[in-house]
Scaffold this active site. Sequence first.
Site, short mmCIF file in Angstrom:
data_model
loop_
_atom_site.label_atom_id
_atom_site.label_comp_id
_atom_site.label_asym_id
_atom_site.label_seq_id
_atom_site.Cartn_x
_atom_site.Cartn_y
_atom_site.Cartn_z
N VAL A 85 5.58 -0.85 2.65
CA VAL A 85 4.28 -0.91 3.67
C VAL A 85 3.27 -1.79 3.02
O VAL A 85 2.72 -1.53 2.09
CB VAL A 85 3.93 0.64 3.89
CG1 VAL A 85 2.53 0.39 5.06
CG2 VAL A 85 5.00 1.43 4.29
N LYS A 102 5.28 2.81 -0.42
CA LYS A 102 6.51 2.73 -0.50
C LYS A 102 7.37 3.44 0.43
O LYS A 102 6.95 4.63 0.24
CB LYS A 102 7.24 2.89 -1.98
CG LYS A 102 6.79 1.83 -2.95
CD LYS A 102 7.77 1.34 -3.32
CE LYS A 102 7.62 0.00 -4.27
NZ LYS A 102 7.46 -1.34 -3.91
N GLY A 103 7.98 3.06 1.62
CA GLY A 103 8.57 3.95 2.56
C GLY A 103 10.15 3.96 1.99
O GLY A 103 10.53 3.24 1.06
N GLU A 104 10.87 4.75 2.85
CA GLU A 104 12.16 5.15 2.26
C GLU A 104 13.07 3.64 2.66
O GLU A 104 13.90 3.67 1.87
CB GLU A 104 12.64 6.35 3.15
CG GLU A 104 13.78 7.02 2.30
CD GLU A 104 14.33 8.16 3.20
OE1 GLU A 104 15.55 8.31 3.18
OE2 GLU A 104 13.49 8.83 3.91
N PHE A 105 12.39 2.92 3.49
CA PHE A 105 13.44 1.79 4.02
C PHE A 105 12.79 0.42 3.58
O PHE A 105 13.04 -0.46 4.05
CB PHE A 105 13.53 1.86 5.45
CG PHE A 105 14.21 3.33 5.89
CD1 PHE A 105 15.48 3.51 5.65
CD2 PHE A 105 13.42 4.17 6.67
CE1 PHE A 105 15.81 4.83 5.96
CE2 PHE A 105 14.01 5.41 6.90
CZ PHE A 105 15.25 5.66 6.56
N ASP A 112 5.15 7.42 11.93
CA ASP A 112 6.34 7.45 11.87
C ASP A 112 7.12 8.41 12.77
O ASP A 112 8.17 8.94 12.55
CB ASP A 112 6.81 8.29 10.26
CG ASP A 112 6.53 7.35 9.28
OD1 ASP A 112 6.32 6.02 9.47
OD2 ASP A 112 6.88 7.54 8.10
N ILE A 166 0.69 -1.23 0.05
CA ILE A 166 0.00 0.07 0.12
C ILE A 166 0.75 1.38 -0.03
O ILE A 166 0.38 2.16 -0.19
CB ILE A 166 -0.99 0.08 1.13
CG1 ILE A 166 -0.36 -0.21 2.48
CG2 ILE A 166 -2.18 -0.72 1.03
CD1 ILE A 166 -0.97 -0.02 3.69
N ASP A 220 10.25 14.87 12.07
CA ASP A 220 10.01 14.86 10.78
C ASP A 220 8.28 15.00 10.59
O ASP A 220 7.78 14.33 9.94
CB ASP A 220 10.36 13.31 10.26
CG ASP A 220 10.21 13.62 8.63
OD1 ASP A 220 10.29 14.77 8.01
OD2 ASP A 220 10.40 12.46 8.06
N ARG A 242 2.60 14.71 5.31
CA ARG A 242 2.82 13.18 4.61
C ARG A 242 2.97 12.19 5.82
O ARG A 242 2.94 11.20 5.44
CB ARG A 242 4.09 13.22 3.54
CG ARG A 242 5.38 13.50 4.40
CD ARG A 242 6.64 13.65 3.53
NE ARG A 242 7.59 14.00 4.14
CZ ARG A 242 8.06 15.58 4.37
NH1 ARG A 242 7.31 16.36 3.91
NH2 ARG A 242 9.01 15.90 5.21
N ASN A 243 3.51 12.56 6.69
CA ASN A 243 3.64 11.85 7.91
C ASN A 243 2.18 11.63 8.93
O ASN A 243 2.54 11.08 10.09
CB ASN A 243 4.70 11.98 8.80
CG ASN A 243 6.15 11.44 7.95
OD1 ASN A 243 6.12 10.76 7.09
ND2 ASN A 243 7.14 12.35 7.97
#
Length: 450
Positions: free
Chosen positions: A209, A203-206, A332, A201, A314, A318-319
């Site tokens: 998801v 794409k996180g940086e790491f 996050d 669902i 952060d 978006r978070n």
Amino acid sequence: MSGIQTSWPPGTECVAKYNFQGTTEQDLPFSKGDVLTIIGVTKDPNWYKARNPVGREGAIPANYVQKREGVKSGGKLSLMPWFHGKITREQAERLLYPPETGLFLVRESTNYPGDYTLCVSCEGKVEHYRIIYHNGKLSIDEEEYFQNLMQLVEHYTKDADGLCTRLINPKVMEGTVAAKDEFSRSGWALNRKELQLRKIIGKGEFGDVMEGDYRGTKVAVKCIKHDATAQAFLAEASVMTQLRHNNLVQLLGVIVEEKGILYIVTEYMAKGSLVDYLRSRGRTVLGGDCLLKFSLDVCEAMEYLEANNFVHRDLAARNVLVSDENIAKVSDFGLTKEASSTQDTAKLPVKWTAPEALREKKFSTKSDVWSYGILLWEIYSFGRVPYPRIPLKDVVPRVEKGYKMDPPDGCPPMVYDIMKQCWNLDPVARPSFRLLRERLQQIRAKDIYL
Ligand code: AMP
């Protein structure tokens, strides 16, 4: 099973260690893995009154459940507690004394920099196996190759496969705690078998998801490949075990899979990120009451973090995620904390980060307040990117000289006033989240937004 020393106060969360069917009407049956909340004591100190997630109440036997606790040793958690870094052959042998077949550790090779050595105790002797690093992969016998040390250790734990013994017991490095053990001990380890992953669902940086199902509940799952970043996520996941607030995305648990992936399981937020929500609905759908409600939701979460001395670092639309019932929840939180300190400044979210944090890495609740001001601007502009029409390279110099964004179209003056206070160049002069929450509540009470 241990007896209970002190009684658990109402609100304590417990995880069931075993199934309990109950014998009388008053009992609350449960299954292993269920999370129950204590609501009171009974005459018998071995029994509590508790509530299950669907609101049913009844008596539960204390020794069938485990108290859920915050994981406090975040910084010491390790996915590779058997990794001792640069120690000599002699030191390794001392650590593996007294002999115990299958006791092992991994160290950095002194003779071959870049390679590792697996040291295993075997019938009174310590064997040292060189692990070669070749083309990005690791191998002992140059037949079987592994992506990382964890996968290698996992393999030889199952099968000796040419070693003198299979790996049985890790020699844990002093000062570290095995992450897997710590999450189990504190009641946050979930069972991988009960988690079904459905679809990606986000794409996180790491890592990805995914939407998933855990024991019949829809969940969101962050899948992080074990490596240095996963290590950073562990520390932050441990922070999440200590926080509980209706406006913070709730951690449900963690799965530390031996050979490759760390899963962080959280509540599912059906309406996705706030920034996308604002952009897709826009002015025609979302009224002032709705915007103010989102602002307050986030502010309440931040007030809670402020009271618990936790800095988000952060905060941005978006978070923030939106639930099925339109509740905005901060997510996050802290997950990027470690990452941002290792990031080059080019990667910091410049438009959201307070000047002193950009300049001197001085992150504090007050730098979160700055970001909150930007987030308010995002909310009232229905998800626009801050500092429109200003080239990114000019943002910081202008902000440092005192430039502040104009109010978004239709933004109530009192809300814009709050934004400007958040953007005070002097962090000390910025309001606290507590004060911000009070102001927003006053605005709501006066219906000024209408
Ligand atoms: P993140 O790595 O947290 O920025 O997540 C990337 C994207 O995945 C987000 O923008 C959301 O669309 C989605 N996502 C993350 N967490 C959740 C969640 N708890 N529920 C639903 N979607 C999520």
